[in-house]
Enzyme design. Structure first.
Site, PDB file in Angstrom:
ATOM      1  N   TRP A 101       1.011  -1.455   0.152  1.00 25.72           N
ATOM      2  CA  TRP A 101       0.322   0.325  -0.383  1.00 25.72           C
ATOM      3  C   TRP A 101       0.670   1.520  -0.009  1.00 25.72           C
ATOM      4  O   TRP A 101       0.119   2.747  -0.747  1.00 25.72           O
ATOM      5  CB  TRP A 101      -1.277   0.164   1.321  1.00 25.72           C
ATOM      6  CG  TRP A 101      -2.198  -0.933   1.242  1.00 25.72           C
ATOM      7  CD1 TRP A 101      -2.727  -1.612   1.567  1.00 25.72           C
ATOM      8  CD2 TRP A 101      -3.649  -0.454  -0.173  1.00 25.72           C
ATOM      9  NE1 TRP A 101      -3.978  -2.524   1.001  1.00 25.72           N
ATOM     10  CE2 TRP A 101      -4.111  -1.518   0.230  1.00 25.72           C
ATOM     11  CE3 TRP A 101      -3.462   0.480  -1.591  1.00 25.72           C
ATOM     12  CZ2 TRP A 101      -5.147  -2.191  -1.140  1.00 25.72           C
ATOM     13  CZ3 TRP A 101      -4.301   0.276  -2.125  1.00 25.72           C
ATOM     14  CH2 TRP A 101      -4.962  -1.371  -1.777  1.00 25.72           C
ATOM     15  N   ASP A 170      -1.282   7.139   6.554  1.00 25.11           N
ATOM     16  CA  ASP A 170      -2.083   6.127   5.877  1.00 25.11           C
ATOM     17  C   ASP A 170      -2.480   4.630   7.022  1.00 25.11           C
ATOM     18  O   ASP A 170      -1.149   4.531   7.211  1.00 25.11           O
ATOM     19  CB  ASP A 170      -1.984   5.423   5.170  1.00 25.11           C
ATOM     20  CG  ASP A 170      -2.686   4.447   4.360  1.00 25.11           C
ATOM     21  OD1 ASP A 170      -4.278   4.465   4.682  1.00 25.11           O
ATOM     22  OD2 ASP A 170      -2.859   3.857   3.352  1.00 25.11           O
ATOM     23  N   LYS A 194     -12.866  -1.188   7.827  1.00 24.54           N
ATOM     24  CA  LYS A 194     -11.647  -1.862   8.031  1.00 24.54           C
ATOM     25  C   LYS A 194     -12.003  -1.943   9.693  1.00 24.54           C
ATOM     26  O   LYS A 194     -13.269  -2.585  10.961  1.00 24.54           O
ATOM     27  CB  LYS A 194     -10.873  -2.399   8.508  1.00 24.54           C
ATOM     28  CG  LYS A 194      -9.666  -2.609   6.848  1.00 24.54           C
ATOM     29  CD  LYS A 194      -9.275  -1.301   6.747  1.00 24.54           C
ATOM     30  CE  LYS A 194      -8.483  -2.008   5.122  1.00 24.54           C
ATOM     31  NZ  LYS A 194      -8.475  -2.511   4.047  1.00 24.54           N
TER      32      LYS A 194
END
Ligand SMILES: Cc1ncc(COP(=O)(O)O)c(C=O)c1O
Length: 359
Positions: A101, A170, A194
């Site tokens: 990511w 992030d 999430k």
């Protein structure tokens, strides 16, 4: 019965939240309509919006003057918005590449301006970069880190001291999983799907001093400042996702807040890591022990030929979402806040049973 849901995102939501949403759905607080049928400028929705912000502020310890925004486009949109707003000509954006990511975030930033990698994970076993003593060029606009790599199951260790250079993080896959020092970050972003709620809303927490440095020439929807001035109501926000997030935030508070949630997450992940570590090499964790994530547990079987049998036995036994990400293969169990401890115990028991039968 609830499924043993180890999906990586969208992921398990607390059952109590789903029940409350179901009860409130057709007639929200006597209004004769559901929350998703109301104007985003109605009093009832405004209360939901403000409550979600205040809950996040108090759970994460975010200073009063720092903006909490509810945007759309997912964390992927932030990969572009961050450099578009904060990376100016003559500046460099520094990126820590800890996994897939962060690499995506870096690649998007390169489309915008001068982005550089300043640290990267080692492979085999995957080891997080050591950021102590990290040196940044004087013209650094910001340092970008990813606190938890969802695909690898790798947690970044402590943050470097960057002086006046802001840290952008992030936090998509570990926000609200443990306490943080929010004051260390110039900007935090996280897709909700999430630990925060359903997909559709992205939380951005940004200090006012960042906004004062932002690019003023971008189209309105791409400017944090526009969203901050409009209290995330510049255009129609994803009202139902924000409402559900507010229910999740109530639930987190009822659980005892982040200290209690964090202790439970460590216990939950520990049950599965223990099954890996007790297996005499039958199972191997994909990440070096000090850098293991409490949110995404990745492992393989020493005998890779047995992996299809493990997967189909797990599905038969009612486990959902254990297949590893296509970039990495093997297995991944995502044990976000809403995954009950008993489900983690059930997975650890299943892993031991499978090993007895095939070891
Ligand atoms: C750490 C991390 N960053 C970014 C993303 C991309 O998020 P989205 O799908 O919301 O754009 C994900 C998605 O799983 C993620 O786990």
């Amino acid at each position: 019965m609830r499924a043993y849901n180890f999906n990586a995102g969208p992921a398990a939501l607390p059952y109590e939240v789903l029940q409350r949403a179901q009860a409130e759905l057709p007639d929200y607080e006597g209004s004769g309509m559901s929350i998703m049928e109301m104007s985003h400028r109605s009093k009832a929705y405004e209360l939901v919006h403000e409550r979600a912000k205040e809950q996040l502020r108090s759970l994460l310890g975010v200073a009063e003057e720092t903006h909490i925004l509810f945007l759309q486009g997912g964390a992927s949109m932030q990969f572009g918005m961050v450099p578009m707003n904060f990376l100016h000509p003559e500046q460099v954006a520094c990126y820590v590449q800890s996994g897939n990511w962060s690499n995506k975030a870096f690649k998007e930033a390169k489309l915008v301006g001068d982005a550089r990698l300043v640290a990267a994970s080692d492979t085999r076993p995957l080891t997080a970069p050591d950021l102590r003593g990290l040196e940044l060029p004087a013209n650094t606009a910001y340092l970008h880190v990813t606190s938890n790599e969802t695909i690898e199951g790798l947690r970044l260790g402590s943050l470097p001291d960057t002086g006046n250079t802001p840290i952008v993080c992030d936090m998509s896959s570990d926000i609200l999983s443990r306490s943080i020092d929010a004051s260390r970050y110039g900007l935090i972003y996280a897709g909700a799907q999430k630990n925060l709620g359903p997909s559709g809303v992205t939380v951005v927490i940004v200090k006012p001093e960042m906004l004062s440095k932002a690019n003023q020439t971008l189209p309105s929807m791409l400017r944090y400042e526009v969203h901050a001035k409009g209290n995330s109501l510049y255009n129609t926000p994803p009202t139902f996702a924000i409402y559900l997030m507010s229910l999740v935030l109530d639930w987190v508070t009822q659980q005892g807040g982040l200290p209690a949630i964090s202790a439970r997450n460590t216990r939950k992940a520990g049950l599965i890591y223990q099954a890996i570590d007790d297996s005499d090499g039958f199972y191997t964790g994909l990440v070096a022990k000090p850098d293991r994530s409490d949110m995404n547990i990745t492992f393989g079987l020493a005998d890779e030929l047995l992996e299809p049998a493990f997967l189909s036995a797990s599905v038969q036994a009612g486990f959902v979402g254990l297949k590893g990400h296509r970039e990495l293969g093997h297995f991944r169990a995502s044990t976000y806040n809403a995954v009950p401890e008993e489900h983690c115990q059930a997975l650890a028991d299943f892993m031991r049973d499978f090993m007895r039968q095939h070891g």
